[in-house]
Design an enzyme around this catalytic site. Structure first.
Site, mmCIF file in Angstrom:
data_model
loop_
_atom_site.group_PDB
_atom_site.id
_atom_site.type_symbol
_atom_site.label_atom_id
_atom_site.label_comp_id
_atom_site.label_asym_id
_atom_site.label_seq_id
_atom_site.Cartn_x
_atom_site.Cartn_y
_atom_site.Cartn_z
ATOM 1 N N LYS A 8 0.856 -1.189 0.000
ATOM 2 C CA LYS A 8 0.000 0.000 0.000
ATOM 3 C C LYS A 8 0.885 1.230 0.000
ATOM 4 O O LYS A 8 2.086 1.182 0.347
ATOM 5 C CB LYS A 8 -0.951 0.007 1.204
ATOM 6 C CG LYS A 8 -0.283 -0.027 2.576
ATOM 7 C CD LYS A 8 0.264 1.305 3.067
ATOM 8 C CE LYS A 8 0.965 1.196 4.423
ATOM 9 N NZ LYS A 8 1.756 2.408 4.760
ATOM 10 N N ASP A 135 -1.823 -1.459 11.041
ATOM 11 C CA ASP A 135 -2.343 -1.364 9.678
ATOM 12 C C ASP A 135 -2.664 -2.724 9.057
ATOM 13 O O ASP A 135 -3.100 -2.794 7.908
ATOM 14 C CB ASP A 135 -1.400 -0.564 8.769
ATOM 15 C CG ASP A 135 -0.002 -1.168 8.678
ATOM 16 O OD1 ASP A 135 0.271 -2.148 9.400
ATOM 17 O OD2 ASP A 135 0.801 -0.661 7.881
#
Length: 271
Positions: A8, A135
């Site tokens: 990401k 995350d």
């Protein structure tokens, strides 16, 4: 069974305040990109418990410290997981701000859920992933989100970069996330990233920033140079991802490789 944990990028990152638990409240956009590791698990009749192997970018930590194995052991505390051979091919660089380890852990949970028919819901998998890292839960649904809190509270965001290209550059420069946070001064932004991300991408350059750049770039001028070069070569937006040290640029057309950075990890792809 085989899957491909993807990385990401952070589009904007505001460090808002330090929490009483020692963490920080932030706001950021997590956006998935198609830079992937490969993770495979197979049932094994010859093993008593598990076997873990890796290829690709060298993994230098002990097996029990690898977040993939932490995910495996976490699910073993709840389910009777049979003997399993696990292989990780590492392609996402370490210490890059790309969430490679978090993705591997989350995809491990999803892979075990599918392989052994554990019938875990998405919300339960997110809860389990959250035990491994702030995350990690993002990679369960793996869709662009506005993230706040420790980076673990998600809400939908309308953003589509599928018509753009990304040029990512990762120098051989380790940046410790704890060190990055120690050097930053938290502050509330004038406008929330949730609002700014709705502006046209051509305006992001002057509106959306990563707070870590202010403290990290003066110590590592090479990162500022990479960002400047991406802009000089046509990027419409460029930034550091997370606490670094990857710098990415978003382009309207496929960019040509920049010769200055041949010795760095570089990656160009359609988003």
């Amino acid at each position: 069974m085989l899957c491909f944990p993807n990385a990401k990028i952070n589009i904007g990152l505001n460090v808002i305040e330090k929490r009483s638990d020692g963490f920080h409240n932030i706001e950021t956009i997590f956006y998935p990109i198609p830079l992937c590791d490969a993770l495979e698990i197979t049932n094994s009749n010859i093993l008593q418990d598990y076997q873990f192997s890796t290829t690709g970018i060298p993994v230098t930590i002990e097996d029990h410290d690898n977040i993939v194995m932490k995910a495996f052991q976490l699910l073993k505390t709840e389910f009777a997981i049979p003997p399993t051979a696990i292989h990780l091919h590492k392609n996402i660089p370490f210490g890059a701000g790309l969430g490679g380890g978090s993705a591997d852990a989350a995809f491990m949970i999803k892979l075990l859920n599918d392989q052994y028919h554990l019938k875990l819901s998405e919300s339960r998998m997110e809860q389990l992933a959250g035990m491994l890292g702030s995350d990690c839960p993002f990679f369960i649904q793996n869709k662009a989100v506005f993230a706040e809190g420790k980076g673990d509270i998600f809400s939908k965001v309308s953003i589509d970069l599928s018509n753009y290209f990304i040029y990512l550059i990762k120098p051989n420069l380790p940046i410790s996330t704890p060190e990055a946070y120690r050097c930053i001064t938290p502050k509330y932004p004038d406008k929330s990233l949730r609002e700014l991300i709705q502006q046209p991408i051509e305006l992001w350059k002057d509106l959306i920033f990563n707070d870590f750049e202010d403290s990290i770039f003066p110590k590592h001028e090479e990162l500022r140079t990479i960002k400047d070069m991406l802009y000089k070569n046509g990027a419409i937006y460029a930034a550091m991802s997370g606490s670094g040290s990857s710098i990415y640029g978003i382009f309207k057309h496929k960019p040509l490789p920049i010769s200055n950075f041949k010795n760095h990890f570089t990656w160009i792809s359609h988003l």
